[in-house]
Write a protein that holds these residues in place. Structure first.
Motif, PDB file in Angstrom:
ATOM      1  N   PRO A  35       0.842  -1.204   0.000  1.00  0.00           N
ATOM      2  CA  PRO A  35       0.000   0.000   0.000  1.00  0.00           C
ATOM      3  C   PRO A  35       0.872   1.247   0.000  1.00  0.00           C
ATOM      4  CG  PRO A  35      -0.035  -1.064   2.155  1.00  0.00           C
ATOM      5  CD  PRO A  35       0.681  -1.995   1.232  1.00  0.00           C
ATOM      6  N   PRO A  36       0.353   2.379  -0.479  1.00  0.00           N
ATOM      7  CA  PRO A  36       1.193   3.583  -0.586  1.00  0.00           C
ATOM      8  C   PRO A  36       1.819   4.008   0.744  1.00  0.00           C
ATOM      9  CG  PRO A  36      -0.847   3.850  -1.820  1.00  0.00           C
ATOM     10  CD  PRO A  36      -0.977   2.574  -1.065  1.00  0.00           C
ATOM     11  N   PHE A  37       1.050   3.899   1.838  1.00  0.00           N
ATOM     12  CA  PHE A  37       1.588   4.370   3.113  1.00  0.00           C
ATOM     13  C   PHE A  37       2.727   3.479   3.610  1.00  0.00           C
ATOM     14  CE2 PHE A  37       1.676   4.715   7.749  1.00  0.00           C
ATOM     15  CZ  PHE A  37       1.799   6.088   7.887  1.00  0.00           C
ATOM     16  N   SER A  38       2.791   2.227   3.143  1.00  0.00           N
ATOM     17  CA  SER A  38       3.844   1.327   3.621  1.00  0.00           C
ATOM     18  C   SER A  38       5.230   1.837   3.228  1.00  0.00           C
ATOM     19  CB  SER A  38       3.620  -0.081   3.065  1.00  0.00           C
ATOM     20  OG  SER A  38       3.768  -0.096   1.652  1.00  0.00           O
ATOM     21  N   TYR A  39       5.324   2.498   2.075  1.00  0.00           N
ATOM     22  CA  TYR A  39       6.628   3.016   1.657  1.00  0.00           C
ATOM     23  C   TYR A  39       7.020   4.230   2.493  1.00  0.00           C
ATOM     24  CZ  TYR A  39       5.792  -0.084  -2.273  1.00  0.00           C
ATOM     25  OH  TYR A  39       5.536  -1.192  -3.042  1.00  0.00           O
ATOM     26  N   ALA A  40       6.057   5.066   2.826  1.00  0.00           N
ATOM     27  CA  ALA A  40       6.355   6.182   3.725  1.00  0.00           C
ATOM     28  C   ALA A  40       6.725   5.668   5.115  1.00  0.00           C
ATOM     29  CB  ALA A  40       5.150   7.117   3.804  1.00  0.00           C
TER      30      ALA A  40
END
Length: 508
Positions: free
Chosen positions: A200-205
């Motif tokens: 998910p996108p937030f996992s990279y942040a």
């Protein structure tokens, strides 16, 4: 844990003070009796007449004085007669401060600081929602694991190099090493997370923040600022506890995570010589653009000796690489202990997260028990009268410390399994694997503390490679493979400990 522990001999001067001759002889009329009485302690403790001869010569006795006063030919003849006259008596060594004594509270604090960041995953769990990956794991798990593993390896390598500078007494160089290495490790951890697709996108942040935290925590732990790091983690830890009682809004969750991350980074930057490091980097860049002296004719270089100015100083980079390999091997073994069955195609419910948490929390007691082993082996070195007696004392101390660590690890594993919602039960094979893996880590750290990091790194890395190949090939049942690999690695490391640390010279 990666750094060498430097030992300073307490007390300064170790030469004994020789008693001076008394001005008036109170009881002894024979000069030989008076001399034997005055030097009786040294003569009784001597194991050879030559030791007594050395004491006589250091006392200023010449051969002429010995012939006139004692009627012997020289110091060796006088020493032989004194050796025969005074019976052997070996006094116990004087009590000296224990150089390996450390505070149990400080070690436990480090163990808590090692494990406390795991609560960030509890606080950020709603932000990682999404479809499960192909292994049935929660969304973003592999992304975060990749970044954490690379960060752990880099942290071990960087920590050793910084500890080496601290051991040489150059705190400024250690600060410069951390100033250059911590940001590089954060970039590597973030890059490793970005290479894993499908999260998910937030996992990279989240992975980027995780990498930044690992760098900041490395700086604070190496420089002995555990309490500051604990204070920085307090907001995140408090929010994680509140999650079990109430559903916190997303904004508050993100805010607590960001506050703890910024606090850790700010404290790390405050401890680093940022201004000095910037000036040093500027000077180095300017030096690269200029011609170095010593590149001209050989005769000119020999006269000037300019190569000495540019010769590398301090610990070599290659000496820190085995510590990174050791971190990689142990990191993979812990990962397989938690996710081995799932990675082999088992159900997602087979995730043994309490085992990984128990191993992390146990690093505090493990560090304290490593110091207790060094203290016990040093006491055995003083008390033993033969190499065989010392070896028995060393093995007894080893067995006690290892048994104490495994008992702590088992208690943590049982407590984690009872408290963790939905955790798989600790069956006999799981308990055996956990204890064998704990033995691998503790004996590996023990060898590492004595400077034998290469054998420890080789064994742990080989075990991780064997388990990885078995996982890829689908060979055997995952639990059995983990048990066999951990048992073989523990046996090899135990043999290395007995072989390398059974010599008294290894403990000096």
């Amino acid at each position: 844990m990666s750094g060498s522990l430097w030992l300073r001999v307490p007390g300064g001067d170790t030469l004994p003070a020789i008693p001076r001759p008394r001005r008036t002889a109170t009881g002894a009329t024979d000069p030989m009796d008076e001399l034997a009485d005055r030097l009786g302690g040294f003569i009784a403790a001597a194991v050879h007449p030559d030791e007594i001869a050395a004491i006589l010569e250091s006392d200023g006795m010449t051969d002429e004085h010995i012939r006139l006063t004692y009627g012997r030919h020289d110091s060796f003849g006088l020493a032989e007669e004194l050796y025969a006259r005074v019976p052997r008596s070996f006094p116990e060594p004087e009590e000296t401060p224990d150089p390996w004594k450390v505070s149990l509270t400080a070690c436990l604090l480090r163990g808590v600081v090692f494990a406390l960041p795991g609560l960030a995953y509890v606080l950020g769990a709603p932000l990682l929602e999404g479809p499960k990956d192909r292994l049935g794991l929660p969304a973003g798990t592999l992304t975060l694991l990749a970044g954490a593993l690379i960060g752990w390896v880099w942290d071990q390598t960087l920590s050793h190099r910084a500890y080496s500078w601290l051991g040489l007494g150059d705190r400024a160089a250690a600060g410069r090493t951390l100033l250059a290495g911590a940001p590089a490790g954060a970039l590597l951890g973030t890059a490793a997370a970005l290479t894993v697709p499908g999260g998910p996108p937030f996992s990279y942040a989240f992975a980027a923040g995780q990498a930044l935290y690992v760098g900041a925590a490395t700086v604070l732990l190496v420089l002995g600022r555990e309490r500051l790091l604990l204070g920085a983690l307090a907001p995140m830890a408090a929010g994680s506890v509140l999650v079990f009682f109430t559903d916190l809004p997303v904004r508050i969750r993100v805010g607590l995570l960001v506050v703890s991350l910024l606090a850790a980074c700010a404290l790390a930057v405050r401890e680093l010589p940022v201004a000095q490091g910037t000036r040093a980097a500027a000077r180095r860049i300017r030096g690269w653009t200029q011609r170095r002296p010593g590149r001209g004719p050989v005769r000119w270089r020999m006269l000037r000796g300019a190569e000495e100015e540019f010769a590398p100083r301090g610990p070599r980079l290659g000496e820190s690489v085995p510590y990174g390999v050791f971190g990689l091997g142990t990191g993979l073994l812990v990962l397989y202990a938690a996710l081995g069955e799932v990675l082999a195609g088992g159900p997602a419910e087979a995730v043994a997260a309490p085992s990984a948490v128990a191993l992390t929390l146990s690093m505090g007691p493990a560090e304290w028990l490593l110091h207790r082993f060094r203290s016990g082996s040093l006491a055995g070195l003083r008390a033993a009268r033969s190499p065989h007696a010392f070896r028995l004392r060393m093995l007894t101390t080893l067995a006690r410390c290892l048994a104490a660590y495994l008992a702590v690890l088992l208690a943590l594993g049982l407590a984690g399994t009872l408290l963790w919602p939905g955790a798989p039960g600790l069956t006999g094979i799981r308990v055996a694997t956990l204890l064998l893996l704990g033995a691998v880590m503790w004996t590996g750290l023990l060898l590492q503390s004595f400077g034998a990091v290469r054998p420890a790194a080789t064994v742990c890395a080989s075990a991780a490679v064997v388990q990885s190949l078995a996982l890829l090939a689908g060979a055997g049942q995952p639990r059995v493979v983990q048990l066999v690999v951990a048992g073989a690695a523990a046996a090899v490391l135990a043999a290395l400990v007995c072989l390398l640390l059974g010599r008294a010279t290894a403990h000096r």
